[in-house]
Design a protein around this motif. Structure first.
Motif, PDB file in Angstrom:
ATOM      1  N   ASP A 176     -16.266 -12.555  35.130  1.00 31.70           N
ATOM      2  CA  ASP A 176     -16.792 -11.219  35.380  1.00 31.70           C
ATOM      3  C   ASP A 176     -16.869 -10.446  34.066  1.00 31.70           C
ATOM      4  N   GLU A 180     -17.070  -7.533  33.289  1.00 28.86           N
ATOM      5  CA  GLU A 180     -16.314  -6.290  33.123  1.00 28.86           C
ATOM      6  C   GLU A 180     -14.834  -6.541  32.879  1.00 28.86           C
ATOM      7  N   ASN A 181     -14.402  -7.761  33.080  1.00 26.14           N
ATOM      8  CA  ASN A 181     -12.966  -8.027  33.015  1.00 26.14           C
ATOM      9  C   ASN A 181     -12.651  -9.249  32.166  1.00 26.14           C
ATOM     10  N   GLU A 202     -11.042 -11.251  29.157  1.00 27.16           N
ATOM     11  CA  GLU A 202      -9.996 -11.203  28.129  1.00 27.16           C
ATOM     12  C   GLU A 202     -10.266 -12.354  27.164  1.00 27.16           C
ATOM     13  N   ARG A 258     -10.548 -16.211  28.216  1.00 35.18           N
ATOM     14  CA  ARG A 258      -9.456 -16.663  29.081  1.00 35.18           C
ATOM     15  C   ARG A 258      -9.988 -16.788  30.500  1.00 35.18           C
ATOM     16  N   ASP A 296      -8.174 -18.356  33.030  1.00 36.83           N
ATOM     17  CA  ASP A 296      -7.139 -18.394  34.063  1.00 36.83           C
ATOM     18  C   ASP A 296      -6.979 -17.021  34.694  1.00 36.83           C
ATOM     19  N   GLU A 346     -11.588 -12.875  37.011  1.00 36.30           N
ATOM     20  CA  GLU A 346     -12.513 -12.767  38.133  1.00 36.30           C
ATOM     21  C   GLU A 346     -13.844 -13.370  37.723  1.00 36.30           C
ATOM     22  N   MET A 349     -18.200 -14.236  38.586  1.00 36.99           N
ATOM     23  CA  MET A 349     -19.430 -13.712  39.182  1.00 36.99           C
ATOM     24  C   MET A 349     -20.557 -14.703  38.924  1.00 36.99           C
ATOM     25  N   TYR A 380     -22.700 -17.152  47.365  1.00 32.31           N
ATOM     26  CA  TYR A 380     -23.386 -15.897  47.013  1.00 32.31           C
ATOM     27  C   TYR A 380     -24.907 -16.121  47.086  1.00 32.31           C
ATOM     28  N   LEU A 385     -33.175  -5.223  38.556  1.00 28.53           N
ATOM     29  CA  LEU A 385     -31.769  -4.824  38.455  1.00 28.53           C
ATOM     30  C   LEU A 385     -31.264  -4.290  39.787  1.00 28.53           C
ATOM     31  N   GLU A 386     -32.220  -3.912  40.641  1.00 32.86           N
ATOM     32  CA  GLU A 386     -31.810  -3.395  41.941  1.00 32.86           C
ATOM     33  C   GLU A 386     -31.297  -4.561  42.781  1.00 32.86           C
ATOM     34  N   PRO A 387     -30.051  -4.484  43.211  1.00 28.23           N
ATOM     35  CA  PRO A 387     -29.484  -5.662  43.866  1.00 28.23           C
ATOM     36  C   PRO A 387     -30.128  -5.976  45.203  1.00 28.23           C
ATOM     37  N   VAL A 423     -29.345  -7.018  48.709  1.00 26.51           N
ATOM     38  CA  VAL A 423     -28.111  -6.933  49.490  1.00 26.51           C
ATOM     39  C   VAL A 423     -28.267  -7.713  50.791  1.00 26.51           C
TER      40      VAL A 423
END
Lengths: 533, 257
Positions: free
Chosen positions: B12, B14-15, B17, B26, B28, B31, B33, B71, B182-184, B186
């Motif tokens: 992900d 945004e997250n 490391e 990293r 392990d 998250e 996507m 997904y 860019l509009e998801p 859904v």
């Protein structure tokens, strides 16, 4: 709980010159520190940025000595002007925003933070490897890694709000439907009293005897006497000081809007996270959505974490913004959608089908259908739905902000009313009738699960503003008459002070004043919040 | 018509490391996507599909990559393959392309078109589409903005920034999709529920008839020797004087207007 007097801790003063300060007149201080999301405008002489408890204590003692006063400022995401200074100084807590550590007690795991950490930062931290974070006891991070992930269930919609602000306002948000407000998750607080001494309060350790409690500071004994009213705990409520016999001392400070002390550390309880399915179901009209919600609340088999509502006008607002090129990363409500209900349902990968199956009959009964829905279970998708929900108040804040140029005194006009279950239909009817009779436009959205949707008036000018103000006053009266709260989650701040006499009459308000004066005789902290100084 | 979409699950964005020692991401506990460019490829595939067409989505990765396939199944793909084996670990672009190509040859040889994202946002090489095409004997097309079917051929728009090309392509090929909405998109409750029942097949190295030496580290032709995370710093410079003097100052500082 202990009935011994509570002892305050003396924090040493430090050289005043070391405290970061912005000097200025009304014109030269950045406006962002003089307002909040209510768009109420304030003024101040200077802004201080303490970086620790010693600096904060030094400041408070200085203000007591010199007859000054200060407004405590966090992220300024409040909507009732609580952080907007009406003169005096601003004490901005932005340098106290760190994680202190992860901890554990008999009831489970918790996180200790400084007050200006935002909800967004906390949620980010809770997605990291816990063993890489500071721990209050050895091995806690490793234990949490083995049992995690964990989350903090309280979910005030504004992710940029500070946790100190959340505690000071007892914020709640959508998930309070299942998990209650911030209050229920606060394990411990360190609160600096207006004289610069600290109270370190762990829930369950210090309480009132009846309505009395003694706090012993270095040079004084403070007799805390609670007002004689009982805080309405039957509905979602953040109007005035929490108060009932034999209550925990920590609860006096939660929701006190910074009038009794400055929060310097917070322990928040955590719980193991679980997979969730977020569903937005569309209905042909507002009535169908609300009847679906009424039946859903009665269901014993479907247990949502939250139930949120969007009326036709709220969906229309999002469509309008998208048509103008805004909110590009959000989906557009389908053309057939006349209203919508947003649910979070616990569901692991193996339960998805059965959970969706369980809700189908109810949907169909109220004119919805599983085809006419959005359904997401990955984190990013669920956050997108949350952004979709939050785009409504944000759009309104921006709209009102845009009117400020021509109408400097305008601010947003919306309700924050909650009522008991049985009174909800009557309250909804009353909103519509009142606003229609005044010729105003409005949107209704939000926490319908707690009988607490927000009704926001779409303002155009000061004439609308005045009419909306009258309407909101009428809503507050009606809510109290129906056994509800005129301020369910936003607090009272400076904008809703007139609601307190409705709830507590002049006697209760006088008792509130007396309690404030017993803790803060010089009126050093947050003048104008809850009550006139 | 059979449309094959090659996708990748990435950490992900945004997250993320970074390991300070190796410079690697990293993975392990991180998250995950669907790679955003692969989402564009899926969008292109779904928009191409007509009645009776099939969209097949494929990924090579660990077991967790099944989430990325689900997904895609919730957003219009009809069936999925997860290519997973401990011997695939450490594959570079070439080894990845080798595995994907063998999959195409053995399991979906009758494909009409192969779509990929421009690049994965973790490795950022952008080489897999070309190498997959070369190994499979297909032609790769990069910078694809849109694709449609016209007169039994593919009408493809390539966007090079300063130049836009319209192509007509006969037969199967590999398109590297560079942009999309860019509009998801859904999914509905029905999409999610139906995706639960769509076929997802797991294939290992042996079922792809690959030798150990053809995949993973052993089959890779490149080694990452070192990754250095660059920190860019900006310095500002105050210019004073008349507008003309300040304009000169900007030019002298190597700037542009």
């Amino acid at each position: 709980m202990g009935i011994e007097p509570v002892r305050a801790i003396r924090v040493p003063s430090v050289p005043f010159q070391g405290i970061k300060k912005w000097d200025g007149t009304r014109d030269s201080l950045p406006h962002t520190f003089l307002t909040d999301e209510s768009k109420l405008s304030g003024h101040a002489k200077e802004i201080y940025f303490p970086s620790d408890e010693s600096q904060l204590a030094t400041l408070l003692r200085y203000l007591n000595r010199t007859g000054g006063h200060a407004t405590i400022s966090g992220m300024r995401t409040g909507v009732v002007g609580g952080a907007v200074p009406q003169g005096g100084s601003v004490i901005c807590m932005e340098n106290m925003d760190s994680l202190i550590g992860l901890g554990k007690d008999q009831q489970g795991y918790f996180v200790r933070v400084q007050p200006n950490m935002t909800l967004r930062s906390l949620q980010r931290i809770l997605r990291q490897r816990y063993s890489s974070l500071p721990a209050l006891q050895p091995g806690v991070g490793e234990e949490m890694d083995a049992q995690g992930p964990f989350f903090y269930p309280v979910d005030p919609t504004e992710q940029n709000g500070s946790l100190g602000g959340n505690v000071a306002a007892n914020s709640s948000g959508a998930r309070s439907f299942r998990y209650g407000p911030t209050r229920d998750w606060v394990r411990r607080l360190r609160v600096m009293l207006p004289n610069g001494d600290i109270l370190d309060i762990v829930r369950g350790e210090h309480g009132f005897q009846g309505r009395e409690c003694k706090v012993v500071t270095e040079d004084d004994v403070i007799h805390l006497r609670l007002p004689s009213y009982d805080f309405n705990r039957g509905v979602k409520n953040s109007a005035g000081l929490y108060c009932h016999e034999d209550m925990d001392l920590i609860d006096l400070f939660i929701g006190s809007e910074g009038t009794l002390g400055v929060i310097t550390e917070i322990d928040l309880r955590l719980m193991p996270s679980y997979p969730v399915l977020s569903i937005l179901v569309f209905f042909p009209d507002d009535g169908k959505a609300l009847s679906f919600v009424a039946d859903l609340r009665l269901s014993s088999s479907i247990r949502p974490d939250l139930i949120e509502y969007f009326d036709e006008a709220a969906l229309g607002l999002i469509r309008d913004v998208k048509a103008k090129g805004g909110l590009r990363k959000l989906p557009c409500p389908p053309s057939y959608a006349g209203s919508a209900v947003f649910l979070d349902l616990p569901a692991g990968a193996e339960d998805i089908s059965s959970v969706l199956e369980s809700i189908r009959p109810l949907l169909r009964m109220h004119g919805g259908s599983p085809e006419r829905s959005w359904c997401l279970h990955d984190r990013r998708g669920r956050e997108m739905l949350r952004d979709f929900r939050h785009s409504i108040p944000e759009t309104i804040f921006q709209h009102v902000g845009g009117l400020k140029g021509k109408n400097p005194d305008i601010h947003k006009m919306g309700t924050d009313v909650s009522v008991p279950d049985a009174a909800f239909p009557e309250m909804m009817e009353y909103y519509a009738q009142t606003l229609r009779s005044k010729g105003l436009r409005w949107v209704t959205f939000g926490h319908v699960g707690d009988n607490h949707p927000h009704v926001e008036v779409i303002l155009h000018d000061m004439d609308d503003f005045r009419k909306a103000k009258d309407a909101c006053q009428a809503f507050a009266h009606k809510a109290v008459q129906l056994g509800g709260s005129p301020s369910a989650e936003h607090g009272i701040g400076k904008l809703k002070r007139e609601y307190l006499p409705l709830l507590y009459e002049s006697q209760g308000c006088k008792e509130l004043q007396a309690l404030k004066r017993s803790v803060d005789p010089n009126g050093v902290l947050n003048r104008g919040n809850l009550m006139e100084w | 018509m059979k449309i094959v979409v090659m996708v990748k699950q990435v950490p992900d964005a945004e997250n993320v490391e970074l390991d300070p020692q190796t410079g690697n991401i990293r993975r392990d506990g991180a998250e995950r996507m669907l790679n955003p460019y692969c989402e564009f490829a899926l969008q292109a595939a779904v928009s191409l599909r007509e009645e009776g067409d099939v969209v097949v989505v494929v990924t090579m990765g660990p077991r967790s990559a099944e989430e990325a396939l689900r997904y895609c199944l919730e957003r219009g793909a009809d069936r999925a393959y997860l290519l997973t084996d401990k011997d695939f670990a450490g594959s570079d672009a070439w080894a990845t392309a080798t595995v994907l190509s063998r999959f195409l040859q053995l399991h979906e040889p009758d494909h009409d078109i192969v779509l990929t994202g421009r690049q994965a946002i973790d490795g950022d090489t952008g080489q897999v589409p070309a190498e997959l095409a070369v190994i499979s004997g297909l032609e790769p097309f990069y910078h694809v903005r849109s694709v449609s079917k016209q007169d039994g051929m593919w009408r493809v728009t390539q966007d090079y920034g300063d130049e836009v090309r319209e192509l007509m392509i006969a037969g199967s090929c590999v398109l590297s999709i560079a942009s999309g909405s860019l509009e998801p998109k859904v999914p509905s409750m029905v999409d999610v529920q139906e995706a639960q029942g769509k076929p997802l097949k797991v294939l290992d190295r042996e079922s792809l008839d690959l030798k150990k030496s053809e995949a993973g580290l052993a089959g890779s032709r490149t080694r990452v020797v070192k990754i250095v995370n660059q920190v860019h710093t900006r310095a500002s410079q105050k210019l004073q004087g008349t507008p003309a003097e300040m304009a000169d100052g900007i030019l002298q500082a190597g700037g542009w207007i």
